[in-house]
Every structure is written in structure tokens, then in C-alpha cells.
Write a protein that holds these residues in place. Structure first.
Motif: not given
Length: 477
Positions: A99-119
Motif C-alpha cells: 500500500m502507499c503511505m502518503v505524507p501529510d506535510p502539515t504535520t512536519f516536526k523536527v524532533l528535539p531529542w533526535a538531532p537532524h531528524t524530522g517527523w
């Protein structure tokens, strides 16, 4: 033309957000992005991609196995992917097809506890562009859309209890693996029974500060942090917000807390009633009201002698009338039903009251009070937030449609004559299976699917010999 554009899967807001995400990734030196979807149990699953794949991911999504939606809480695939006709009658998942997982860009975060990691949260679609009918974020969004057609929007606030313990043995030896694996050995962070005392809070303050910074760093609307009554029990309360956001926030909150705690040698558990000495059950109290198109709270009573507005009373009646079936979504684990005990500040029957913590539905309202609302005290913190909140919308809308009346408020919640809540997950599943309200709102496909998964969990539980049985019968007989 990419998959997302071909099937028209993004709104204008998402298209604009995608451009902003690209700029933020470069500005913050993000190197990897976690793309995640909430599964049937409210657990995040997904893949981590390097940042320079973002253009391709935004255009075409990410492929992953459909069998991820067919697993129980032990991560066992319990609906066949190889038979010609599986229990839910869906050929799209045969052979664990993609199946296809389609990102929702409105939910983008940068994780404070994981350097250089987006979510980023994602939604699930079949390869032909159809929504996957078992994807719980879709289920909630569809419920919100139907509510919007009536001119209303849900406002929800989260009040979440959980257990914070210190890891003594992570149980990472080879024989600790399995489905499920051996849980870690833990010790307490406070001994409990000093509700809201500053002394107990100060003992856990160092770890609470780590969690607070992570949660606030994600932009979640944290309101308060509290030490709860039971040993190692804590609570976090969030400001009310509209629509999809409270459910998205709850998903990230739980995952964030578990991750940052584990990194610091602690264990956060949203299990309702862990097997710890002198433990107290944890609940998830869901505060809710409706807003009209002008953003006004329509639950506010017009007169001082009214508990809620007429609309609020009908919504309240709908929640009561569908309480048994909706319990599958508010309390989806076998363990969660051990919380429904009389005189425990947890409900054991479908009743409502005015500012009474023993009822299922606690009304907190007053003439001119913009925060007028209903607090549903039935849920456990392990609940899938999309399904829990969808169940409230579906039940409440049924109350509006039928002009349901909740009857009189109760003062003695554990003595009043009212329908009892299910005492086991099996009872709740049977009620859901027979519910015409939920079948009409969620569809037979989804109801049959969730019933099949839950009955599989129940069957596995019933075949297991517990320590109680061993202690009770092994020597005696």
C-alpha cells in the motif's frame, strides 16, 4: 505525474505546507525524516528516509506492506494474507501486497531529542488511490467531515495519566525476545499515595523536565504536569484544540514520551493497570465540546439552571446510548477493563453527573462559561486516539440525530440505576459487532476487521495459563 497529484490526495493547504517543509529542512539541516502512520492500535509504524529523497516521497509516497494492518497487539499477523478468502474478505491485502503511505506535510516536526531528524504523519492508500478502509486516521477525518456538514467542529482536550518508572534491566538477552517480548524490569520513581504533593513531584522533576522540553519542543499544547495518586504515576494535561490536531498530538505525545524516557534509562507506560505492587489504574479523560462556524461553543447553557444547552444534552445522550459499543475504542485492551471498579474514581456504568468524578460523563459548564464541556472519564491512555475521538463524534452525532435525552444527573454514581459498562473486552466487542450506529458510520468492512483482530487477541489471552491460575489450582487439585 506522481501518485499524489494523479489521485488528488493533497489539499491546497498541504501543497503550500510541502513548500514550507522543504525550506525548513534546509534551514534546520535535517538529514533524515521519519515517515509514520498510526496503526490499528495507535502505534506509530513507518520508515526513515534520508532528506534528499523528499521530492520523490512528496510526489509518490512510500510503499510498505499491507500486513502491518493485520496484526494484533503482539505484532502477530492474525488475518490471513495467503488464503484465497481471508476473514475480512479483502483481496487487496493478499500476499501482503504493498500500500502507499502518503505524507501529510502539515504535520512536519523536527524532533528535539533526535538531532537532524524530522517527523511526519502519513495517510494510507491502495495503489489505485483509494483510501485504505482500515487506516484509523482516515476513519477520524471522515467522522469530522460528516460533523462539519452539520455545521459543527469538535473541540477536545486531553488529560492523560501514565506510569513513569526507572529501568533496572532492559531484558535484552536472546531468550527475552518473542511475540510479545519480555518487558523490562523497573523500579519506582515515587512511592505514591501523596497526590499532588510537591515533595513527590520534586523527586521526579529531572525526568519530567526532559519530557516537558521534548513535548513543548514539538509545539504540543502542554498545560500542566502533575504527580498522580498511585506509585510512579504521573499526568500531563493539554490545552483544548479543534479537529484532527488533538488526535495527532496524542499520537506524537505518547511516542515522544516513550522515546525520550528510554534514552534516559526510564520507562513510560500507557498501559492502564501495570502489574506493579499497590498500583493505581491510569485513565485518559477526554474533554469535548462543539463549536459552530463562528467558533462559538454551542454547549454553553442559556440559563443558570440548565446543565448544558439543548445541543449539549443531545450530544450527552448520544454518548450514553452508545457507551457499550464505543468502549472498544475508548478501552481497547483486555487490561483496561480492570480499571472499571466501584468507588475508584473510574466509571462502572453509563451515567452522567455535574462535576462528579465517579460518573462516566462529567459535565463542567455554566451560563457564560466559554469552557463548558463534557469530560468522558471512560478511556484508557492506551487507546488509539483517532478511534477514541471518532467514537465520540459518531455517538454524539447519533444523539443529535435522534434528539437523545440523557435523563437526570446522578449524585451517587456507584449506586444509581444505570446500564453497566462492559466488564470485559469480549463484552465490548460483542456490543460493537451488533451496533447499527457504528456499522453505518464506520462501515461493515472496518467493523468486521476490528472485531476480528480483537477476538483474536481475546482468544490468545484465554488460552494462556496465568500466574493466578497456577497459584490457585496447581497445588490444591
Amino acid at each position: 505525474m506522481g501518485f499524489v497529484q494523479k489521485h488528488g490526495l493533497w489539499t491546497q493547504e498541504q501543497q503550500q505546507a510541502a513548500l514550507a517543509v522543504k525550506r525548513q529542512i534546509h534551514a534546520d539541516n535535517v538529514e533524515v525524516i521519519r515517515f509514520s502512520f498510526p496503526d490499528q492500535h495507535g502505534i506509530l509504524r513507518g520508515k526513515t528516509l534520508v532528506a534528499d529523497t523528499l521530492d520523490s516521497t512528496f510526489a509518490n509516497g512510500i510503499s510498505l506492506a499491507s500486513s502491518l494492518l493485520l496484526k494484533d497487539t503482539a505484532h502477530r499477523t492474525v488475518i490471513s494474507i495467503f488464503s484465497a478468502q481471508n476473514a475480512i474478505g479483502d483481496t487487496e491485502v493478499r500476499g501482503s501486497a504493498d500500500m502507499c503511505m502518503v505524507p501529510d506535510p502539515t504535520t512536519f516536526k523536527v524532533l528535539p531529542w533526535a538531532p537532524h531528524t524530522g517527523w511526519m504523519l502519513c495517510d494510507l492508500y491502495y495503489r489505485d488511490g483509494r483510501k485504505v478502509p482500515y487506516a484509523t486516521r482516515h476513519i477520524y477525518k471522515d467522522a469530522l467531515s460528516r460533523l462539519a456538514e452539520t455545521g459543527y467542529e469538535l473541540m477536545a482536550g486531553l488529560e492523560v495519566e501514565f506510569h513513569l518508572t526507572r529501568i533496572e534491566n532492559p531484558r535484552l538477552q536472546p531468550d527475552d525476545a518473542g511475540q510479545p517480548a519480555t518487558p523490562p524490569d523497573v523500579s519506582l520513581t515515587h512511592r505514591g499515595y501523596n497526590y499532588l504533593t510537591e515533595l513527590n513531584y520534586d523527586q521526579i522533576d529531572p525526568m519530567m523536565e526532559v519530557m516537558r522540553k521534548a513535548v513543548q519542543g514539538l509545539g504540543l499544547g502542554l498545560h500542566s504536569l502533575e504527580v498522580e495518586f498511585g506509585p510512579s504515576q504521573v499526568e500531563m494535561v493539554f490545552k483544548a484544540d479543534k479537529g484532527l490536531k488533538p488526535a495527532d498530538d496524542m499520537i506524537l505525545f505518547r511516542s515522544a514520551v516513550k522515546q525520550v524516557c528510554r534514552r534516559h534509562g526510564f520507562h513510560a507506560s500507557f498501559m492502564c493497570r501495570p502489574r506493579l505492587p499497590s498500583v493505581m489504574s491510569s485513565g485518559w479523560h477526554l474533554h469535548q465540546s462543539l463549536c459552530n462556524t463562528q467558533g462559538q461553543n454551542v454547549f454553553i447553557p442559556a440559563n443558570a439552571d440548565e446543565p448544558l444547552s439543548a445541543t449539549g444534552m443531545e450530544w450527552l445522550g448520544g454518548l450514553l446510548n452508545n457507551a457499550d459499543a464505543s468502549t472498544v475504542f475508548s478501552t481497547p485492551t483486555i487490561n483496561g477493563y480492570k480499571r472499571y471498579r466501584p468507588f475508584s474514581l473510574a466509571p462502572d456504568r453509563a451515567a452522567w453527573g455535574i462535576d462528579n468524578r465517579g460518573v462516566m460523563l462529567r459535565v463542567l459548564a455554566g451560563q457564560g462559561d466559554k469552557a463548558s464541556r463534557i469530560e468522558n472519564r471512560v478511556g484508557e491512555p492506551a487507546a488509539n486516539p483517532y478511534l477514541y475521538m471518532a467514537s465520540q463524534v459518531i455517538s454524539g452525532m447519533d444523539g443529535l440525530r435522534t434528539k437523545a435525552q440523557p435523563g437526570l444527573p446522578v449524585d451517587a454514581p456507584y449506586e444509581t440505576h444505570a446500564p453497566f459498562l462492559p466488564t470485559t473486552l469480549a463484552q465490548a466487542v460483542n456490543a460493537l459487532d451488533k451496533s447499527s450506529v457504528f456499522r453505518a458510520a464506520m462501515g461493515d468492512t472496518f467493523i468486521n476487521y476490528i472485531v476480528e483482530i480483537k477476538r483474536s487477541e481475546i482468544k490468545r489471552y484465554e488460552l494462556e495459563v496465568s500466574e493466578w491460575e497456577q497459584r490457585e489450582y496447581f497445588d490444591m487439585f
